[in-house]
Design a protein around this motif. Structure first.
Motif, PDB file in Angstrom:
ATOM      1  N   UNK A   1      -7.701  47.172   2.680  1.00  0.00           N
ATOM      2  CA  UNK A   1      -7.786  45.876   2.519  1.00  0.00           C
ATOM      3  C   UNK A   1      -8.609  44.932   1.708  1.00  0.00           C
ATOM      4  N   UNK A   2      -8.948  45.766   0.529  1.00  0.00           N
ATOM      5  CA  UNK A   2     -10.106  45.397  -0.063  1.00  0.00           C
ATOM      6  C   UNK A   2      -8.929  45.117  -1.619  1.00  0.00           C
ATOM      7  N   UNK A   3      -7.476  44.860  -1.812  1.00  0.00           N
ATOM      8  CA  UNK A   3      -6.486  44.242  -1.721  1.00  0.00           C
ATOM      9  C   UNK A   3      -5.995  42.708  -1.535  1.00  0.00           C
ATOM     10  N   UNK A   4      -6.583  42.747  -0.229  1.00  0.00           N
ATOM     11  CA  UNK A   4      -6.139  41.512   0.426  1.00  0.00           C
ATOM     12  C   UNK A   4      -7.250  40.777   0.274  1.00  0.00           C
ATOM     13  N   UNK A   5      -8.374  40.601   0.017  1.00  0.00           N
ATOM     14  CA  UNK A   5      -9.400  39.743  -1.620  1.00  0.00           C
ATOM     15  C   UNK A   5     -10.922  40.592  -0.875  1.00  0.00           C
ATOM     16  N   UNK A   6     -11.705  40.626   0.198  1.00  0.00           N
ATOM     17  CA  UNK A   6     -12.821  40.696   0.541  1.00  0.00           C
ATOM     18  C   UNK A   6     -13.077  42.724   0.579  1.00  0.00           C
ATOM     19  N   UNK A   7     -14.559  42.516   0.100  1.00  0.00           N
ATOM     20  CA  UNK A   7     -15.579  44.017  -0.022  1.00  0.00           C
ATOM     21  C   UNK A   7     -14.969  44.373   1.422  1.00  0.00           C
ATOM     22  N   UNK A   8     -14.297  45.601   1.150  1.00  0.00           N
ATOM     23  CA  UNK A   8     -13.773  46.313   2.450  1.00  0.00           C
ATOM     24  C   UNK A   8     -15.199  47.335   3.380  1.00  0.00           C
ATOM     25  N   UNK A   9     -15.530  47.207   4.210  1.00  0.00           N
ATOM     26  CA  UNK A   9     -16.310  48.362   4.277  1.00  0.00           C
ATOM     27  C   UNK A   9     -16.096  48.906   5.774  1.00  0.00           C
ATOM     28  N   UNK A  10     -15.975  50.151   5.765  1.00  0.00           N
ATOM     29  CA  UNK A  10     -15.293  50.574   7.038  1.00  0.00           C
ATOM     30  C   UNK A  10     -16.567  51.473   7.047  1.00  0.00           C
ATOM     31  N   UNK A  11     -16.869  51.413   9.035  1.00  0.00           N
ATOM     32  CA  UNK A  11     -17.576  51.983   9.878  1.00  0.00           C
ATOM     33  C   UNK A  11     -16.610  52.734  10.193  1.00  0.00           C
ATOM     34  N   UNK A  12     -17.691  54.466   9.818  1.00  0.00           N
ATOM     35  CA  UNK A  12     -16.675  55.911  10.834  1.00  0.00           C
ATOM     36  C   UNK A  12     -17.619  56.610  11.658  1.00  0.00           C
ATOM     37  N   UNK A  13     -18.486  56.489  12.014  1.00  0.00           N
ATOM     38  CA  UNK A  13     -19.004  56.615  13.453  1.00  0.00           C
ATOM     39  C   UNK A  13     -20.661  57.728  13.110  1.00  0.00           C
ATOM     40  N   UNK A  14     -20.376  58.645  12.822  1.00  0.00           N
ATOM     41  CA  UNK A  14     -21.515  59.992  12.799  1.00  0.00           C
ATOM     42  C   UNK A  14     -21.201  60.263  11.535  1.00  0.00           C
ATOM     43  N   UNK A  15     -19.734  59.829  10.965  1.00  0.00           N
ATOM     44  CA  UNK A  15     -19.625  60.724   9.819  1.00  0.00           C
ATOM     45  C   UNK A  15     -19.894  59.611   8.511  1.00  0.00           C
ATOM     46  N   UNK A  16     -20.471  58.221   8.967  1.00  0.00           N
ATOM     47  CA  UNK A  16     -21.421  57.199   7.987  1.00  0.00           C
ATOM     48  C   UNK A  16     -19.801  56.506   7.647  1.00  0.00           C
ATOM     49  N   UNK A  17     -20.097  55.987   6.618  1.00  0.00           N
ATOM     50  CA  UNK A  17     -19.231  53.989   6.355  1.00  0.00           C
ATOM     51  C   UNK A  17     -18.742  55.177   4.565  1.00  0.00           C
ATOM     52  N   UNK A  18     -17.534  53.821   4.304  1.00  0.00           N
ATOM     53  CA  UNK A  18     -17.152  53.837   3.274  1.00  0.00           C
ATOM     54  C   UNK A  18     -17.295  52.333   3.158  1.00  0.00           C
ATOM     55  N   UNK A  19     -16.977  51.681   1.104  1.00  0.00           N
ATOM     56  CA  UNK A  19     -16.163  50.573   0.997  1.00  0.00           C
ATOM     57  C   UNK A  19     -15.793  50.960  -0.335  1.00  0.00           C
ATOM     58  N   UNK A  20     -14.960  49.667  -0.269  1.00  0.00           N
ATOM     59  CA  UNK A  20     -14.210  49.478  -1.864  1.00  0.00           C
ATOM     60  C   UNK A  20     -13.690  48.053  -1.507  1.00  0.00           C
ATOM     61  N   UNK A  21     -14.405  48.763  -2.755  1.00  0.00           N
ATOM     62  CA  UNK A  21     -14.424  46.357  -3.738  1.00  0.00           C
ATOM     63  C   UNK A  21     -12.655  46.476  -4.692  1.00  0.00           C
ATOM     64  N   UNK A  22     -11.733  47.479  -4.287  1.00  0.00           N
ATOM     65  CA  UNK A  22     -10.284  46.948  -5.187  1.00  0.00           C
ATOM     66  C   UNK A  22     -10.603  47.054  -6.320  1.00  0.00           C
ATOM     67  N   UNK A  23     -11.670  48.787  -6.454  1.00  0.00           N
ATOM     68  CA  UNK A  23     -11.615  49.364  -7.936  1.00  0.00           C
ATOM     69  C   UNK A  23     -12.041  50.697  -7.703  1.00  0.00           C
ATOM     70  N   UNK A  24     -12.852  50.164  -7.169  1.00  0.00           N
ATOM     71  CA  UNK A  24     -14.271  51.818  -6.707  1.00  0.00           C
ATOM     72  C   UNK A  24     -14.175  52.211  -4.697  1.00  0.00           C
ATOM     73  N   UNK A  25     -14.077  53.179  -5.192  1.00  0.00           N
ATOM     74  CA  UNK A  25     -14.538  53.589  -2.929  1.00  0.00           C
ATOM     75  C   UNK A  25     -16.071  54.139  -3.283  1.00  0.00           C
ATOM     76  N   UNK A  26     -17.179  53.750  -2.863  1.00  0.00           N
ATOM     77  CA  UNK A  26     -18.253  54.448  -2.396  1.00  0.00           C
ATOM     78  C   UNK A  26     -18.409  54.525  -0.722  1.00  0.00           C
ATOM     79  N   UNK A  27     -18.930  56.033  -0.570  1.00  0.00           N
ATOM     80  CA  UNK A  27     -19.269  56.586   0.865  1.00  0.00           C
ATOM     81  C   UNK A  27     -20.783  56.746   0.957  1.00  0.00           C
ATOM     82  N   UNK A  28     -21.433  56.801   1.763  1.00  0.00           N
ATOM     83  CA  UNK A  28     -22.683  56.890   2.402  1.00  0.00           C
ATOM     84  C   UNK A  28     -22.316  58.591   4.027  1.00  0.00           C
TER      85      UNK A  28
END
Length: 314
Positions: free
Chosen positions: A214-241
């Motif tokens: 999804x990040x490769x299509x342009x935006x910062x991709x921020x994916x919600x994963x319920x009780x397991x938190x969330x992650x985001x990808x800026x096209x280079x780096x994956x971040x999780x919370x």
């Protein structure tokens, strides 16, 4: 209208009738089933997001359409009472206000929606002066509003021309096609699907791969994963919370409250990692009461919970 807004939200607003939890399958055959709780409250992904952002202290305007009926008047009053400017929320004399019934069972829910004005909302419902006066523009429920979806790339492009940033949360696609997003994603700074939506949009084997695609299509991709938190990808780096443990009463609107938190933190100048942590707390705390808006946290609530978990955002 005031000179400027932190946030303009475009999209769906409808009353939610929330009933549950069911302790088994929904029974037809005129069989009455009793549930623990029921509520009549603000619904619609965009409307819940707008309320969450206002609760966090943002100056919020809303643009869209409801019916010229009791439900539409309820929504205008309810949004206004939560600090959302509704002067651009039009009342349609021909179509009714949408209505959604949410049936909960465990951590899942069934959602039934009568579209009403959803099918008539379009770019003409969004005053250009609001696009020019807003720091950020967010839209929700892309697939439920086909006329707005067609106009959204131009609306986002105009907003960005005036210096705003943009975000999108598609919500579910009842048709199951999950198509037509390329033009709008090209004008989107932050894309906010949940895990199920991200998988539908990419067919990726893992959530991490979905975020990367999804990040490769342009935006910062921020994916919600319920009780397991969330992650985001800026096209280079994956971040999780990680998720925040809370006693869950109702998950309706949690993703929209997450969206409000991520946008608010980003507008504060937070890094994506800090915004992700802030948003996870906003989404989790919103589940403490029934309905999408009753337990939405303030900025101080959110920061206090972050401090208790060891994340210090000043």
């Amino acid at each position: 209208m005031p000179h400027s807004y932190d946030l303009l939200v475009i999209g769906d607003a409808n009353p939610d009738v929330i009933l549950g939890p069911l302790d088994g399958p929904l029974a037809f055959g005129q069989q009455e089933q009793l549930v623990e709780s029921g509520s009549f409250t603000i619904g619609g992904s965009a409307a819940i997001m707008a309320c969450g952002a206002a609760r966090l202290g943002l100056d919020v305007a809303f643009a869209g359409r409801v019916g010229d009926d009791d439900a539409g008047r309820y929504l205008r009053e309810a949004l206004s009472s939560r600090g959302v400017d509704t002067r651009a929320l039009r009342m349609d004399p021909a179509l009714p206000t949408p209505l959604t019934v949410v049936l909960t069972r465990g951590d899942d829910r069934a959602i039934l929606t009568s579209p009403g004005t959803l099918t008539s909302v379009d770019g003409g419902d969004v005053p250009e002066e609001l696009l020019a006066a807003s720091r950020h523009v967010h839209s929700s429920s892309y697939f439920l509003q086909p006329r707005l979806a067609a106009d959204l790339p131009d609306l986002f492009r105009t907003a960005r021309t005036y210096g705003a940033t943009t975000s999108l949360d598609t919500q579910d696609d009842p048709s199951g096609e999950w198509a037509g997003l390329d033009a709008v994603l090209a004008e989107t700074d932050i894309f906010l699907p949940n895990a199920q939506e991200a998988r539908h949009l990419t067919a990726a084997a893992t959530l991490e791969a979905a975020a990367r695609q999804l990040a490769a299509r342009g935006p910062l991709a921020v994916v919600k994963n319920g009780a397991d938190g969330a992650l985001c990808h800026d096209g280079r780096t994956l971040i999780a919370a990680p998720g925040l443990p809370v006693k869950v009463r109702d998950t309706v609107g949690a993703g929209d409250s997450f969206d409000a938190g991520f946008v608010a933190a980003t507008l504060d100048g937070r890094s994506p990692h800090e915004a992700l942590q802030f948003a996870v707390v906003c989404g989790a705390l919103s589940t403490r009461a029934h309905g999408g808006t009753a337990a939405q946290p303030t900025r101080d609530d959110t920061l206090a919970h972050l401090t208790r978990t060891g994340a210090h955002l000043v």
